[in-house]
Design an enzyme around this catalytic site. Sequence first.
Site, PDB file in Angstrom:
ATOM      1  N   PRO A 164       0.781  -1.243   0.000  1.00  0.00           N
ATOM      2  CA  PRO A 164       0.000   0.000   0.000  1.00  0.00           C
ATOM      3  C   PRO A 164       0.807   1.285   0.000  1.00  0.00           C
ATOM      4  CG  PRO A 164       0.112  -0.877   2.206  1.00  0.00           C
ATOM      5  CD  PRO A 164       0.883  -1.817   1.344  1.00  0.00           C
ATOM      6  N   CYS A 165       2.127   1.220   0.004  1.00  0.00           N
ATOM      7  CA  CYS A 165       2.855   2.460   0.276  1.00  0.00           C
ATOM      8  C   CYS A 165       2.768   3.466  -0.860  1.00  0.00           C
ATOM      9  CB  CYS A 165       4.289   2.198   0.689  1.00  0.00           C
ATOM     10  SG  CYS A 165       5.275   1.424  -0.557  1.00  0.00           S
TER      11      CYS A 165
END
Lengths: 211, 121
Positions: A164-165
């Site tokens: 998700p970064c």
Amino acid sequence: MWKTGILSYEAFEHDLLDFLERAKKVGDPWNLEYAKGRRKVKYLTKPQVQLGLHKASEEEADTTEDTNWGVEEDDDDCVQSEHQESGVNRVFLKYEYHVIYSVSYSVPVLYFTASRQDGKLVGLEEVWENVPDVYRERLEHEKWTFLTQQEHPYLGVPFYQLHPCHTADMMKRVSSVTEQQGTHSSANYLVTWLSTVGPVVGLNIPTGYSL
Amino acid sequence: MVETQRKMSEPPQPTDSHNAQAQKSEVSKKSLKKKVEVLLKAAGDAPIMMRKKWQVDGSKQVAYIIEFIKKYIKCEPQDSLFVYVGQCFAPTPDQTLQNLYDCFGADGKLVLHYCKTQAWG
């Protein structure tokens, strides 16, 4: 809308319910689940069976690597491709996709797991092999960072996580599309995000979600 | 530099958005090889394209457009490019342009927003 690219849990829940409505209309089997515990945290799940590639024998396979990695939904040739000359088999894989809100990143995260018909989990190598050709070249550059196998936050079993970064950064850029069009009200974060990142791991969002 | 980029294996036909051209596309709609008028718009910090309107064969897939834009704006191999229609929806790469036009086209053209990001996930 999501100008910053991130989402509060309340906004996530709102879009999640809207997403479910759309899924119902399209006939896509998404389910609403609740995390165990005091707070009834909502998340989405979807089971899906699809054709995947499986190397017939790992020793032979090295010679045939580049030729037969295809998109998984070639219904036409599923019958005769039981055993292809190249030594690559098509097998049915049972996928389960989960969409879970991440408090640390303030974005939804796509988790999934895949197993064969005998219940054996599909390994990372094989997940890579099932990435559609169009994304392959691109993903060779970050094979190791886009997928992580880790504990499912609510179930405690191993799941693959689409990392998700970069989600917030991507969504921030995309949000300018809604500004250009002035369609703020009808855009749904989950639809935009899942239709962008889902296909890489075999999760397709039909056009009907956006009609 | 832009000129050389246009020379792709199957370059989309240029449009002048004049009446004659519009009529021509009306006629060609009846033939087998339907052309779709595509308007490409940059989103986020993606570079804009000098020419925005293109006539593309309707049977071409979204993946073809993505490759085309990537070449045109000279994307690095580590950049990802996504294309959006309507209310911020990313069609699957195997979707045909004719299909998209039927769903999202308006005023005789299909508007596609493209967005470049550096990382996946």
